[in-house]
Design an enzyme around this catalytic site. Structure first.
Site, PDB file in Angstrom:
ATOM      1  N   HIS A   1       4.624   7.200  -0.640  1.00  0.00           N
ATOM      2  CA  HIS A   1       4.520   7.890   0.642  1.00  0.00           C
ATOM      3  C   HIS A   1       4.801   9.375   0.451  1.00  0.00           C
ATOM      4  O   HIS A   1       5.756   9.754  -0.214  1.00  0.00           O
ATOM      5  CB  HIS A   1       5.535   7.329   1.654  1.00  0.00           C
ATOM      6  CG  HIS A   1       5.171   5.987   2.172  1.00  0.00           C
ATOM      7  ND1 HIS A   1       6.091   5.118   2.726  1.00  0.00           N
ATOM      8  CD2 HIS A   1       3.981   5.340   2.241  1.00  0.00           C
ATOM      9  CE1 HIS A   1       5.489   4.009   3.107  1.00  0.00           C
ATOM     10  NE2 HIS A   1       4.204   4.115   2.826  1.00  0.00           N
TER      11      HIS A   1
ATOM     12  N   HIS B   1      -2.011  -5.443   2.681  1.00  0.00           N
ATOM     13  CA  HIS B   1      -1.091  -4.452   3.231  1.00  0.00           C
ATOM     14  C   HIS B   1       0.161  -5.123   3.770  1.00  0.00           C
ATOM     15  O   HIS B   1       1.264  -4.564   3.693  1.00  0.00           O
ATOM     16  CB  HIS B   1      -1.777  -3.627   4.315  1.00  0.00           C
ATOM     17  CG  HIS B   1      -1.223  -2.237   4.435  1.00  0.00           C
ATOM     18  ND1 HIS B   1      -1.381  -1.288   3.438  1.00  0.00           N
ATOM     19  CD2 HIS B   1      -0.499  -1.645   5.412  1.00  0.00           C
ATOM     20  CE1 HIS B   1      -0.784  -0.174   3.803  1.00  0.00           C
ATOM     21  NE2 HIS B   1      -0.234  -0.359   4.993  1.00  0.00           N
TER      22      HIS B   1
ATOM     23  N   TYR C   1      10.242   0.813   7.667  1.00  0.00           N
ATOM     24  CA  TYR C   1      10.792  -0.391   7.054  1.00  0.00           C
ATOM     25  C   TYR C   1      12.249  -0.604   7.429  1.00  0.00           C
ATOM     26  O   TYR C   1      12.725  -1.726   7.449  1.00  0.00           O
ATOM     27  CB  TYR C   1      10.618  -0.328   5.531  1.00  0.00           C
ATOM     28  CG  TYR C   1       9.164  -0.298   5.154  1.00  0.00           C
ATOM     29  CD1 TYR C   1       8.372  -1.434   5.273  1.00  0.00           C
ATOM     30  CD2 TYR C   1       8.561   0.872   4.723  1.00  0.00           C
ATOM     31  CE1 TYR C   1       7.029  -1.406   4.972  1.00  0.00           C
ATOM     32  CE2 TYR C   1       7.219   0.911   4.411  1.00  0.00           C
ATOM     33  CZ  TYR C   1       6.454  -0.222   4.534  1.00  0.00           C
ATOM     34  OH  TYR C   1       5.126  -0.186   4.252  1.00  0.00           O
TER      35      TYR C   1
ATOM     36  N   ARG D   1      -1.067  -0.402  -2.948  1.00  0.00           N
ATOM     37  CA  ARG D   1      -2.160  -0.653  -2.017  1.00  0.00           C
ATOM     38  C   ARG D   1      -3.259  -1.434  -2.729  1.00  0.00           C
ATOM     39  O   ARG D   1      -3.412  -1.347  -3.946  1.00  0.00           O
ATOM     40  CB  ARG D   1      -2.730   0.663  -1.493  1.00  0.00           C
ATOM     41  CG  ARG D   1      -1.712   1.571  -0.799  1.00  0.00           C
ATOM     42  CD  ARG D   1      -2.328   2.899  -0.438  1.00  0.00           C
ATOM     43  NE  ARG D   1      -1.393   3.787   0.265  1.00  0.00           N
ATOM     44  CZ  ARG D   1      -0.600   4.678  -0.338  1.00  0.00           C
ATOM     45  NH1 ARG D   1      -0.650   4.814  -1.662  1.00  0.00           N
ATOM     46  NH2 ARG D   1       0.223   5.436   0.366  1.00  0.00           N
TER      47      ARG D   1
ATOM     48  N   LYS E   1      -3.086   7.949  -2.759  1.00  0.00           N
ATOM     49  CA  LYS E   1      -3.767   8.824  -1.812  1.00  0.00           C
ATOM     50  C   LYS E   1      -3.645  10.276  -2.260  1.00  0.00           C
ATOM     51  O   LYS E   1      -2.618  10.690  -2.798  1.00  0.00           O
ATOM     52  CB  LYS E   1      -3.158   8.661  -0.414  1.00  0.00           C
ATOM     53  CG  LYS E   1      -3.504   7.339   0.252  1.00  0.00           C
ATOM     54  CD  LYS E   1      -3.010   7.309   1.679  1.00  0.00           C
ATOM     55  CE  LYS E   1      -3.446   6.034   2.389  1.00  0.00           C
ATOM     56  NZ  LYS E   1      -2.961   5.997   3.794  1.00  0.00           N
TER      57      LYS E   1
ATOM     58  N   ARG F   1       2.361  -5.692   0.918  1.00  0.00           N
ATOM     59  CA  ARG F   1       3.020  -4.414   0.595  1.00  0.00           C
ATOM     60  C   ARG F   1       4.202  -4.180   1.538  1.00  0.00           C
ATOM     61  O   ARG F   1       5.289  -3.802   1.097  1.00  0.00           O
ATOM     62  CB  ARG F   1       1.988  -3.299   0.721  1.00  0.00           C
ATOM     63  CG  ARG F   1       2.498  -1.858   0.613  1.00  0.00           C
ATOM     64  CD  ARG F   1       1.285  -0.935   0.630  1.00  0.00           C
ATOM     65  NE  ARG F   1       1.577   0.438   0.980  1.00  0.00           N
ATOM     66  CZ  ARG F   1       1.928   1.372   0.104  1.00  0.00           C
ATOM     67  NH1 ARG F   1       2.065   1.071  -1.176  1.00  0.00           N
ATOM     68  NH2 ARG F   1       2.141   2.619   0.493  1.00  0.00           N
TER      69      ARG F   1
END
Length: 309
Positions: A281, A255, A290, A162, A186, A258
């Protein structure tokens, strides 16, 4: 927080403002969320409590299911998308859950709040040749800013990290011997992400000829620097990506780069679990979008190329 949101917060009745301050402290100190996430949750909470106050409520125990529903309905009337409504509902449930745990309301009214599921739209991705053109657009630069932009593009596409993770990198987060980045993602979860030889060459040029020319006493350990020597701002990194997108390609930002990296890795034969680890994730369900991208691309190719499509 926008000036309008700040004004709405300042106008809240004291009991609501105090509860909001406690909720914000909880998000920062106990949940350890990023500043961006805290701003989002608090901003939604401000407008929910503002809505409560306009309905005559002065204390958080005046908050009921009807108020939550009317707040969401008001947003839909004003044109809020399903995704925005779903986000606001999640923010409302977060607030009411904390209010109940803190003993400020007798029951968690947010538990009965139903919101529409956000439509998951397929992200725009670059074709491999478009991605190559974008990443190589700064190749051959000799001035410090050009060397930095080359690193920004190479690392974003090579690693799929990110933009917030990119600008948060310190020099010591790069293991050049093993070509790994130590990334804080995150939820402050740390992971190691590989990068390739082109990114290593761009890094070498930046660290030997670019960064020393921009570094000042305010640079600290930051890997990427702005023109004034401070840590590179995410907005500047976004501008770099937008400027690099070749004509005819989707106008994506970091993004989108990414998304493109993840899609190309999957199309190259990687399994979904490996892509999940690469992207950081928490849930495999997030990564599964994806697979939809690659299936849609396959359908498009089939429709264009098969004689009986």
């Amino acid at each position: 927080m926008t000036a309008r949101t700040a004004d709405a917060r300042a106008a809240l009745p004291s009991p609501l403002a105090e509860a909001l301050a406690g909720y914000e402290d909880h998000l920062r100190a106990q949940r350890d969320l990023s500043a961006h996430t805290v701003r989002g949750y608090v901003g939604d909470a401000v407008w929910l409590l503002d809505h409560l106050a306009r309905r005559g409520g002065t204390r958080v125990d005046d908050l009921d299911l009807a108020t939550l529903r009317s707040w969401l309905a008001q947003g839909r009337t004003r044109g809020a998308s399903r995704a925005t409504t779903a986000r606001r509902a999640a923010a409302a449930r977060s607030l009411t859950g904390w209010l109940r745990r803190a003993g400020l309301i007798p029951e968690d009214v947010g538990l009965r709040l139903v919101s529409p599921k956000a439509h998951r739209t397929l992200p725009d991705v670059l074709a491999p040749d478009q991605a190559r053109a974008a990443v190589e657009s700064a190749a051959g630069a000799e001035e410090p800013v050009g060397l930095r932009d080359a690193v920004v593009l190479e690392l974003l596409y090579a690693s799929g990290i990110r933009v917030s993770e990119l600008v948060g990198l310190d020099v010591d987060d790069v293991d050049r011997g093993r070509r790994l980045l130590r990334v804080l993602g995150k939820g402050r979860k740390e992971r190691s992400v590989p990068y390739g030889a082109p990114a290593e060459r761009a890094l070498d040029a930046w660290l030997t000829r670019g960064r020393p020319a921009l570094a000042t006493g305010e640079s600290g350990p930051a890997l990427l620097l702005g023109v004034r020597g401070r840590r590179l701002d995410a907005r500047e990194a976004r501008r770099t990506v937008h400027a690099a997108i070749p004509p005819g390609a989707p106008d994506i930002g970091p993004h989108g780069l990414r998304h493109s990296a993840a899609t190309h890795v999957l199309e190259g034969g990687a399994d979904l679990r490996s892509v999940q680890e690469l992207l950081g994730h928490a849930s495999l369900a997030t990564t599964q979008i994806y697979t939809h991208v690659t299936v849609e691309r396959l359908r498009a190719v089939h429709a264009q190329a098969h004689p009986r499509a």
